[in-house]
Design a protein around this motif. Structure first.
Motif, mmCIF file in Angstrom:
data_model
loop_
_atom_site.group_PDB
_atom_site.id
_atom_site.type_symbol
_atom_site.label_atom_id
_atom_site.label_comp_id
_atom_site.label_asym_id
_atom_site.label_seq_id
_atom_site.Cartn_x
_atom_site.Cartn_y
_atom_site.Cartn_z
ATOM 1 N N LEU A 1 0.854 -1.183 0.000
ATOM 2 C CA LEU A 1 0.000 0.000 0.000
ATOM 3 C C LEU A 1 0.892 1.236 0.000
ATOM 4 O O LEU A 1 1.811 1.342 0.825
ATOM 5 C CB LEU A 1 -0.910 0.030 1.238
ATOM 6 C CG LEU A 1 -1.887 -1.140 1.431
ATOM 7 C CD1 LEU A 1 -2.513 -1.059 2.818
ATOM 8 C CD2 LEU A 1 -2.962 -1.122 0.354
ATOM 9 N N HIS A 2 0.626 2.161 -0.917
ATOM 10 C CA HIS A 2 1.402 3.404 -1.011
ATOM 11 C C HIS A 2 0.483 4.578 -0.684
ATOM 12 O O HIS A 2 -0.508 4.813 -1.387
ATOM 13 C CB HIS A 2 1.971 3.561 -2.421
ATOM 14 C CG HIS A 2 2.872 4.752 -2.594
ATOM 15 N ND1 HIS A 2 4.135 4.805 -2.064
ATOM 16 C CD2 HIS A 2 2.676 5.936 -3.237
ATOM 17 C CE1 HIS A 2 4.694 5.960 -2.382
ATOM 18 N NE2 HIS A 2 3.827 6.670 -3.078
ATOM 19 N N PHE A 3 0.790 5.302 0.380
ATOM 20 C CA PHE A 3 -0.081 6.382 0.849
ATOM 21 C C PHE A 3 0.408 7.748 0.365
ATOM 22 O O PHE A 3 1.566 8.120 0.592
ATOM 23 C CB PHE A 3 -0.132 6.389 2.381
ATOM 24 C CG PHE A 3 -0.842 5.213 2.977
ATOM 25 C CD1 PHE A 3 -2.206 5.245 3.211
ATOM 26 C CD2 PHE A 3 -0.136 4.054 3.313
ATOM 27 C CE1 PHE A 3 -2.873 4.153 3.766
ATOM 28 C CE2 PHE A 3 -0.787 2.956 3.862
ATOM 29 C CZ PHE A 3 -2.153 3.010 4.089
ATOM 30 N N TYR A 4 -0.502 8.488 -0.271
ATOM 31 C CA TYR A 4 -0.227 9.873 -0.649
ATOM 32 C C TYR A 4 -0.551 10.747 0.568
ATOM 33 O O TYR A 4 -1.704 11.092 0.808
ATOM 34 C CB TYR A 4 -1.085 10.270 -1.845
ATOM 35 C CG TYR A 4 -0.795 9.475 -3.094
ATOM 36 C CD1 TYR A 4 0.440 9.564 -3.724
ATOM 37 C CD2 TYR A 4 -1.749 8.614 -3.652
ATOM 38 C CE1 TYR A 4 0.721 8.836 -4.868
ATOM 39 C CE2 TYR A 4 -1.476 7.878 -4.794
ATOM 40 C CZ TYR A 4 -0.235 7.994 -5.397
ATOM 41 O OH TYR A 4 0.042 7.262 -6.527
ATOM 42 N N THR A 5 0.452 11.129 1.326
ATOM 43 C CA THR A 5 0.221 11.787 2.616
ATOM 44 C C THR A 5 -0.124 13.261 2.498
ATOM 45 O O THR A 5 -0.701 13.832 3.420
ATOM 46 C CB THR A 5 1.458 11.673 3.510
ATOM 47 O OG1 THR A 5 2.503 12.531 3.015
ATOM 48 C CG2 THR A 5 1.970 10.235 3.578
ATOM 49 N N LEU A 6 0.263 13.906 1.396
ATOM 50 C CA LEU A 6 0.112 15.361 1.239
ATOM 51 C C LEU A 6 0.728 16.099 2.428
ATOM 52 O O LEU A 6 0.267 17.171 2.830
ATOM 53 C CB LEU A 6 -1.370 15.739 1.080
ATOM 54 C CG LEU A 6 -2.090 15.093 -0.117
ATOM 55 C CD1 LEU A 6 -3.527 15.599 -0.209
ATOM 56 C CD2 LEU A 6 -1.349 15.372 -1.411
#
Length: 288
Positions: free
Chosen positions: A258-263
């Motif tokens: 899982l790759h999270f776009y954290t912003l």
């Protein structure tokens, strides 16, 4: 449930306040032991220097494997490969190779002496023989693709050019990813090499605008739920439930990464990881 491999995406800061925000985010999420983290590249290479500084600083201070984004926009082949060599000298071996966006939007225009596409960029980087090359993928047809078949064909070309894995654009429903993964496998692409990109919805209006810009379909029930949550002041609870359920459904469907776009905002990503049973290796209070 086996602990999934997780990774996080950050963007480079453009101000002192943003630098503190990035560092707070890195410190909050690093204890979750991500397999890697990535740092984005501004449209037209506008954050080229900032990206390099963020990549090298995060790597040196945390020991994490950091992947630097690299694009084709407004740079010659020689300039782009020189940037890649600079990363290699700094010990950075992971790159996210993307075509990139033009500054101010508009259709992509390659320089006469530049890489004309992400595939050409991947071939150039692969020829250097020293990088792990990740690429982008679209589980819903890329805005510039004629159809999904063309979309998948282009992704296959990226792997044939030397890519090792692909990170998808974000999506709202697990079935969207599963359909894409199945279609990729039917085309001869190893589904395990495709990592779903997850956008924790910290800000619904921002997520809606982002989705519209990249062709991500917003299911009517999700849009309705977030509109109501904003009105009833329960956005955070809904956002955590939506993100956790999406991730759980993906894991139940055989996803391992899982790759999270954290912003550069850690709270919802952190809380989602914990909801999935992924705990930090050290107390967050000690690194915040």
């Amino acid at each position: 449930m086996t602990r999934p491999n997780i990774s996080f995406e950050f963007f480079p800061p453009k101000s002192l306040a943003a630098s503190f925000r990035l560092w707070d985010t890195v410190q909050a999420l690093a204890p979750f032991d991500p397999g890697f983290v990535s740092v984005t590249y501004g449209a037209g290479g506008t954050t080229r220097k900032l990206t390099h500084e963020a990549v090298t600083t995060i790597g040196k201070t945390t020991g994490l494997d950091v992947a630097a984004h690299l694009t084709c926009v407004e740079a010659s082949r020689a300039e782009t490969l020189a940037i890649a060599r600079t990363y290699a000298k700094a010990g950075v071996r992971d790159l996210v190779a993307l075509r990139g966006d033009m500054p101010g939007g508009g259709a992509f225009e390659a320089r006469d002496d530049g890489f004309a596409s992400s595939v050409e960029l991947i071939e150039g980087l692969s020829g250097a023989g020293e990088f792990n090359i990740r690429v982008g993928a679209y589980p819903e047809t890329h805005p510039e693709s004629v159809d999904m078949a063309q979309n998948i064909s282009w992704l296959k070309r990226k792997f044939e050019a030397g890519a090792t894995s692909a990170i998808t654009q974000f999506f709202f429903e697990a079935d969207t990813f599963f359909r894409f993964r199945d279609a990729c496998q039917a085309a001869g692409i190893d589904g395990d090499r495709i990592i779903p990109g997850i956008l924790p919805i910290e800000n619904w209006q921002g997520a809606r605008k982002f989705a519209q810009g990249c062709g991500t379909i917003i299911p009517a029930d999700i849009a309705h739920a977030f509109d109501n949550a904003a009105r009833d002041d329960c956005h955070e609870l809904l956002a955590l439930a939506q993100c956790s359920e999406l991730c759980s459904d993906l894991l139940d469907g055989g996803v391992n990464d899982l790759h999270f776009y954290t912003l550069n905002t850690p709270n919802l990503t952190r809380d989602t990881c914990r909801a999935l049973g992924i705990e930090p290796h050290v107390s967050l209070q000690n690194v915040a």
